[in-house]
Design a protein around this motif. Structure first.
Motif, PDB file in Angstrom:
ATOM      1  N   ALA A  57       8.808  -7.681  -2.909  1.00 27.06           N
ATOM      2  CA  ALA A  57       8.170  -8.065  -1.647  1.00 27.06           C
ATOM      3  C   ALA A  57       6.780  -7.455  -1.568  1.00 27.06           C
ATOM      4  O   ALA A  57       6.612  -6.247  -1.662  1.00 27.06           O
ATOM      5  CB  ALA A  57       9.023  -7.602  -0.473  1.00 27.06           C
ATOM      6  N   CYS A  58       5.798  -8.306  -1.396  1.00 28.63           N
ATOM      7  CA  CYS A  58       4.419  -7.838  -1.266  1.00 28.63           C
ATOM      8  C   CYS A  58       4.290  -6.988   0.006  1.00 28.63           C
ATOM      9  O   CYS A  58       4.803  -7.378   1.055  1.00 28.63           O
ATOM     10  CB  CYS A  58       3.506  -9.056  -1.181  1.00 28.63           C
ATOM     11  SG  CYS A  58       1.801  -8.673  -0.805  1.00 28.63           S
ATOM     12  N   PRO A  59       3.620  -5.846  -0.098  1.00 30.43           N
ATOM     13  CA  PRO A  59       3.479  -5.001   1.096  1.00 30.43           C
ATOM     14  C   PRO A  59       2.669  -5.669   2.206  1.00 30.43           C
ATOM     15  O   PRO A  59       2.722  -5.242   3.343  1.00 30.43           O
ATOM     16  CB  PRO A  59       2.738  -3.768   0.588  1.00 30.43           C
ATOM     17  CG  PRO A  59       2.728  -3.864  -0.892  1.00 30.43           C
ATOM     18  CD  PRO A  59       2.983  -5.280  -1.278  1.00 30.43           C
ATOM     19  N   HIS A  60       1.950  -6.714   1.884  1.00 26.23           N
ATOM     20  CA  HIS A  60       1.143  -7.373   2.913  1.00 26.23           C
ATOM     21  C   HIS A  60       2.039  -8.171   3.858  1.00 26.23           C
ATOM     22  O   HIS A  60       2.284  -7.744   4.974  1.00 26.23           O
ATOM     23  CB  HIS A  60       0.092  -8.272   2.236  1.00 26.23           C
ATOM     24  CG  HIS A  60      -0.736  -9.057   3.211  1.00 26.23           C
ATOM     25  ND1 HIS A  60      -1.070 -10.371   3.013  1.00 26.23           N
ATOM     26  CD2 HIS A  60      -1.278  -8.708   4.386  1.00 26.23           C
ATOM     27  CE1 HIS A  60      -1.796 -10.792   4.031  1.00 26.23           C
ATOM     28  NE2 HIS A  60      -1.950  -9.807   4.880  1.00 26.23           N
ATOM     29  N   SER A  88       0.457   1.555 -11.297  1.00 27.85           N
ATOM     30  CA  SER A  88       0.350   2.364 -10.074  1.00 27.85           C
ATOM     31  C   SER A  88       0.821   1.600  -8.837  1.00 27.85           C
ATOM     32  O   SER A  88       1.120   2.202  -7.817  1.00 27.85           O
ATOM     33  CB  SER A  88      -1.101   2.789  -9.874  1.00 27.85           C
ATOM     34  OG  SER A  88      -1.897   1.633  -9.676  1.00 27.85           O
ATOM     35  N   GLY A  89       0.866   0.279  -8.926  1.00 32.69           N
ATOM     36  CA  GLY A  89       1.245  -0.511  -7.758  1.00 32.69           C
ATOM     37  C   GLY A  89       0.125  -0.674  -6.757  1.00 32.69           C
ATOM     38  O   GLY A  89       0.266  -1.333  -5.732  1.00 32.69           O
ATOM     39  N   VAL A  99       2.412  -1.286  -3.856  1.00 32.76           N
ATOM     40  CA  VAL A  99       3.775  -1.794  -3.976  1.00 32.76           C
ATOM     41  C   VAL A  99       4.568  -0.787  -4.826  1.00 32.76           C
ATOM     42  O   VAL A  99       4.009  -0.147  -5.724  1.00 32.76           O
ATOM     43  CB  VAL A  99       3.780  -3.213  -4.607  1.00 32.76           C
ATOM     44  CG1 VAL A  99       3.275  -3.199  -6.040  1.00 32.76           C
ATOM     45  CG2 VAL A  99       5.165  -3.827  -4.531  1.00 32.76           C
ATOM     46  N   THR A 100       5.850  -0.633  -4.514  1.00 35.51           N
ATOM     47  CA  THR A 100       6.694   0.273  -5.301  1.00 35.51           C
ATOM     48  C   THR A 100       6.803  -0.243  -6.735  1.00 35.51           C
ATOM     49  O   THR A 100       6.976  -1.441  -6.944  1.00 35.51           O
ATOM     50  CB  THR A 100       8.112   0.312  -4.693  1.00 35.51           C
ATOM     51  OG1 THR A 100       7.968   0.552  -3.301  1.00 35.51           O
ATOM     52  CG2 THR A 100       8.961   1.387  -5.330  1.00 35.51           C
ATOM     53  N   THR A 101       6.676   0.643  -7.681  1.00 33.12           N
ATOM     54  CA  THR A 101       6.862   0.215  -9.073  1.00 33.12           C
ATOM     55  C   THR A 101       8.091   0.922  -9.645  1.00 33.12           C
ATOM     56  O   THR A 101       8.513   1.956  -9.149  1.00 33.12           O
ATOM     57  CB  THR A 101       5.635   0.563  -9.931  1.00 33.12           C
ATOM     58  OG1 THR A 101       5.381   1.956  -9.802  1.00 33.12           O
ATOM     59  CG2 THR A 101       4.411  -0.216  -9.485  1.00 33.12           C
TER      60      THR A 101
END
Ligand SMILES: Cc1cc2nc3c(=O)[nH]c(=O)nc-3n(C[C@H](O)[C@H](O)[C@H](O)COP(=O)(O)OP(=O)(O)OC[C@H]3O[C@@H](n4cnc5c(N)ncnc54)[C@H](O)[C@@H]3O)c2cc1C
Ligand code: SF4
Ligand code: FES
Lengths: 118, 808
Positions: A57-60, A88-89, A99-101
């Motif tokens: 899921a995109c943080p946006h 790094s995300g 974003v979580t990697t």
């Protein structure tokens, strides 16, 4: 074998490492979504042979990153084209969080994903 | 250098910082400059705050002078320090631990928002809209809230309201005490039109409503009005006017009325103290816009540096445009001040919500407002600014000299003509910058400030760049087909052919300078049209829509559109569509603007199954391809129809389905000049004429841009229409830039050229065009058949579930 450092030091849970799929189940230059332990993870295989993984899921606005396009080692969200760097995300837009990697490893033909402890 | 005089400026806003720039530009050695600014930043463009609030600009982008600028120019800036006292005897100002002597003092303290004296304005969730911090606080607070109320329906209140709308609120209500919105700039009729426009954008407006109380315990919960009614609110923005910041000036005994009184050289009642900007009153006027203060700082800088000690400022003419998207509004002068002898010239077109009004006094334009269509705005602005006599036939104020002449006149304008009204930049200044190599709108902006205010003159700046740089030096990347390959389309095509590059990654490897997703898509389209069957189709060069053959929606689901050639379907197909929609629990079944049925909200896994169940060809709703051919009823059923528009529409769609282009392409066919299929706003439009012929026209659009098609030719038969249109489509496909719609392509290439190529065979390409049409038809593979055999792993899978291993 490698495991990730625990994120929450207080808890003593273990990181989980799972066999995701065979390498050729990942299309070259594209992403694919997997559900592992309730999380949806997007796994990408770049044209130069690297594999990496992010939350799907995109943080946006929660765009499905697995449906995005790859540009080098960045994924471009299909919704509004924000870019996130594989390792790094980090996002190329100001004020959008990373974003979580996740750690992914390829051993022979098998792809493994390590999920940090919940 | 101890001989330098000390220039101290209080206020680091638009006027203060601009004054210092103007002073330094004239003489950088004369003063030791010290500035005080209440806000903890360098200097930013306050008029762009609306963009920050609505998210179209990042705060970083609106800074005019970052902190480093002050250092580089030896200006001492006390950022975040408020001056609390001025000692005029000793000539010292005091601010929180700083004691600063001056020789010359300038007050540029601007104004503060007026907060009406009603209960509740101190509750959490009540904001004013003036500074960068206000913007940030509003945006943060608005997250997750549902109802917003803006108090004040003036220019700023509307910008605030529009900005709030971008924050996913359920409702935004504007409250205005006056009987209509923007009562300063508009008359009643104009206010009504604006009200309707605003409501179309989804805003609510309550006029003739005065606020009695802002309700809530600790946080705002609602707003109560004088008539006792209430509306719920979780966030309130007050924009009820401004009051000049004059406390400091009053305390030290400077003459003040509504604001600090200054003379024609911006001098206050103390010869060592000057004032500029919103905090001053000049010849009875207090201005609330930036253009006047640019004129003031310019005069003051010349006076202070001694460059033109006699220079005077005689007042400004005020004109503004509303910046918010979706509202076209320009106003000049005061529309409300009407004398008995004034002539009023008015034009209105309620259907398009257009309303124009001009007030002519002594044969000159004294005020005007334009709503809905700004066609004549530049012309009126000219008349207004220059005090020029208006045309004898008053009608010509709005008509003749308007938009049609505009393109031509840009080149003919004198160098002194002002292009950027916010920053007072003339055509000459801009052209000099362009000749010095500034060939993009932002670089011209950097060099001259043109276009960096409200932005409404950017089009003119671009026009000038095209006019001037065409002969000088154009930004080469503008001609590139895609950004990552530095070649224009013909060169790229030639290289690709010569080297036999058949895949996107090959092109990047041999010719590219980098990679980005837009270039990937552009190259994929180009290669496919060049190589047809031989094209090596790499799926990672496709956008998700083109990978799964459906349009991605905002929640990550997709849509399925059964193809309906020419908008015609059958009872059986409708039943089938209904059955499938039910079986897959489709959340929305929608008739689209292109005469099709859209099944929205489909899960990726269901796509192949649904296509199979439907057993009909699907329609493109996503790719850069031929989308739809819209038709009217035509002679088959319509009592006016002179020819069978439906049949031609179907024939066109069957022939050209699957053709890919640099951008989407839509067609329309109408059976008579009543044009029920709206064919004159399509990429290609066909209309049957009275005499039984077909008129073919090209280059129209009714999307973000609206353009009427240009007539290409008349043909006698359906077959001829198909041929001409095919030739045009291939010509467009081969020559347009990536993402260039026909409405840009046709005027760029020129209708005459197109006619010569398509109708007269001037380039001898007819045969090629016809061959290409056949080859493209032959190379077409129904993409929806991939449902049987996915091309890559997981193509139509939502997410694959992987079981966790047992934990040891
Ligand atoms: C959201 C918004 C949109 C706007 N849009 C437009 C537009 O499209 N077109 C247009 O022409 N105009 C527009 N305006 C109006 C325009 O911004 C003002 O006319 C202009 O900023 C006035 O400049 P100024 O320098 O006089 O005041 P300001 O820019 O307000 O600067 C005054 C500065 O002085 C500081 N100050 C005050 N007192 C002290 C003190 N005692 N010590 C130290 N510092 C002090 C303040 O903190 C402030 O930073 C807009 C205004 C806002 C708020
Ligand atoms: S365009 Fe003419 S033929 Fe077609 S539906 Fe309208 S009136 Fe009838
Ligand atoms: S949801 Fe990813 S960029 Fe908007």
């Amino acid at each position: 074998m490698q495991t990730l450092a625990l994120k929450s030091p207080g808890r003593n849970a273990r990181a989980a490492r799972v066999r995701l799929c065979d390498l050729d189940e990942l299309p070259v230059g594209l992403g694919r979504a997997f559900v592992v332990a309730g999380r949806t993870v997007a796994v990408f295989r770049t044209r130069d042979g690297n594999v990496f993984a992010t939350a799907n899921a995109c943080p946006h606005k929660a765009g499905p990153l697995a449906d995005g396009m790859l540009v080098g080692h960045q994924v471009v969200c299909p919704m509004h084209a924000f870019r996130f760097t594989a390792d790094s995300g980090e996002c190329d837009q100001p004020n959008v969080c990373a974003v979580t990697t996740y750690l992914v490893e390829v051993e022979g033909t098998a792809v493994f994903l390590t999920l940090p402890a919940a | 250098m101890t001989t330098r005089q000390k220039l101290v400026v209080i206020g680091n806003g638009m006027a203060g910082a601009r004054l210092v720039e103007d002073v330094l530009a004239l003489d950088c050695d004369r003063f030791e400059v010290v500035m005080f600014g209440d806000e903890p930043y360098g200097n930013y463009n306050r008029i762009l705050l609306s963009n920050v609030l609505n998210g179209t600009q990042d705060p970083k982008e609106i800074f005019l002078n970052p902190l480093a600028w002050y250092e580089e120019n030896n200006v001492t800036l006390h950022a975040g320090k408020k001056v609390t006292r001025i000692d005029r005897e000793q000539r010292v100002v005091y601010a929180d631990g700083v004691e600063q002597p001056y020789d010359v003092l300038v007050l540029a303290t601007g104004s503060k928002p007026f907060v009406p004296p009603v209960p509740g304005t101190t509750l959490h969730g009540v904001f004013v809209f003036r500074t960068l911090d206000d913007c940030r606080n509003i945006a943060d607070y608005a997250k997750g809230k549902s109802n917003a109320v803006v108090i004040g329906g003036g220019l700023l209140g509307l910008e605030a309201a529009k900005g709030l709308m971008t924050h996913d609120l359920a409702s935004v209500t504007v409250v205005e005490m006056a009987p209509w919105l923007m009562s300063v700039q508009l008359d009643e009729a104009g206010g009504k039109v604006l009200g309707q426009t605003i409501e179309k954008l989804g805003l609510k407006a309550l006029t003739k409503t005065s606020t009695a109380e802002i309700q809530g315990h600790t946080h705002v919960t609602g707003v109560k009005f004088a008539d006792g009614s209430t509306v719920p609110a979780d966030i309130v923005v007050i924009s009820a006017g401004i009051r000049p910041n004059i406390d400091l000036a009053k305390e030290c005994g400077l003459a003040c009325e509504r604001a600090i009184v200054v003379d024609d050289q911006m001098r206050t009642s103390d010869g060592h103290v000057f004032g500029v900007g919103e905090c001053v009153q000049h010849r009875g006027m207090v201005y609330g816009l930036v253009a006047p203060l640019w004129e003031q700082t310019k005069v003051l800088a010349e006076v202070l540096t001694g460059t033109a000690p006699e220079k005077v400022y005689t007042g400004s003419k005020i004109a503004t445009k509303l910046k918010v998207m979706g509202v076209e509004l320009a106003s000049m002068g005061r529309i409300g001040d009407l004398k008995d002898t004034d002539e009023v010239v008015q034009y209105s077109e309620p259907a398009r919500q257009v309303y124009w009004k001009a007030i002519v006094r002594d044969g000159k334009l004294s005020a005007a407002c334009l709503l809905g269509d700004l066609g004549p705005a530049d012309n009126l602005m000219e008349l207004f600014k220059n005090d020029a006599p208006v045309p004898e036939r008053r009608l010509e104020i709005f008509f003749t000299a308007g938009s049609a002449k505009k393109d031509v006149s840009l080149a003919d304008l004198p160098d002194s003509h002002q292009i950027c009204d916010c920053n007072g930049v003339s055509k000459g200044t801009i052209c000099t910058a362009i000749k010095a190599g500034k060939c993009t709108v932002p670089s011209v902006g950097k060099a001259t400030r043109a276009g960096t205010g409200c932005g409404s003159c950017k089009g003119l700046v671009k026009g000038l760049i095209e006019a001037v740089a065409g002969a000088v030096k154009a930004d080469p990347s503008e001609g590139w087909y895609v950004p990552a390959v530095p070649m224009d389309k013909p060169t790229l095509v030639a290289e690709v052919r010569k080297r036999g590059l058949k895949s996107v990654s090959e092109v990047f490897r041999e010719l590219g300078t980098g990679v980005d997703e837009k270039s990937k898509m552009g190259l994929a389209s180009l290669l496919k049209s060049l190589w047809n069957d031989e094209y090596v189709d790499e799926r990672d060069a496709r956008y998700v829509n083109d990978r799964v053959h459906a349009n991605i929606q905002k929640d990550g689901t997709f849509s399925v559109i059964p193809r309906m050639y020419g908008g015609v379907t059958s009872a059986d197909d409708l039943i089938k569509i209904g059955v499938v929609a039910k079986k897959y629990d489709v959340p929305m079944v929608k008739v689209t603007g292109g005469q099709r049925i859209d099944l929205l909200g489909v899960k990726k896994d269901d796509l192949p199954k649904m296509w199979a169940d439907l057993g009909m060809p699907s329609g493109y709703a996503y790719t850069k391809a031929l989308r739809t051919v819209k038709t009217c009823v035509g002679s088959e059923f319509c009592r006016y129809g002179t020819n069978d528009s439906t049949a031609l529409g179907i024939a066109l769609e069957k022939r050209y389905q699957g053709f890919e282009f640099p951008a989407k392409v839509k067609l329309g066919v109408s059976g008579c000049p009543r044009n029920c299929a709206e064919a004159t706003v399509k990429d290609v439009g066909v209309i049957a004429t009275e005499g039984g012929e077909w008129e073919v026209s090209v280059g129209g659009a009714a999307g973000a841009s609206v353009r009427k098609t240009d007539v290409l030719c008349r043909v006698k038969t359906q077959a001829e229409a198909l041929t001409v249109i095919g030739r045009f489509l291939i010509y467009y496909r081969d020559n347009a830039k990536w993402l260039e719609r026909t409405y840009d392509f046709v005027p760029r290439v020129g209708l005459d050229t197109i006619k010569r190529v398509i109708l007269e065979n001037a380039t001898g390409l007819w045969e090629y065009f016809d061959r290409e049409v056949e080859a493209t038809i032959a190379a077409y593979r129904d993409p929806w058949l991939e449902r049987e055999r996915p091309v890559y792993a997981g193509q139509f899978e939502d997410a694959k579930t992987v079981a966790l291993p047992m934990l040891s």
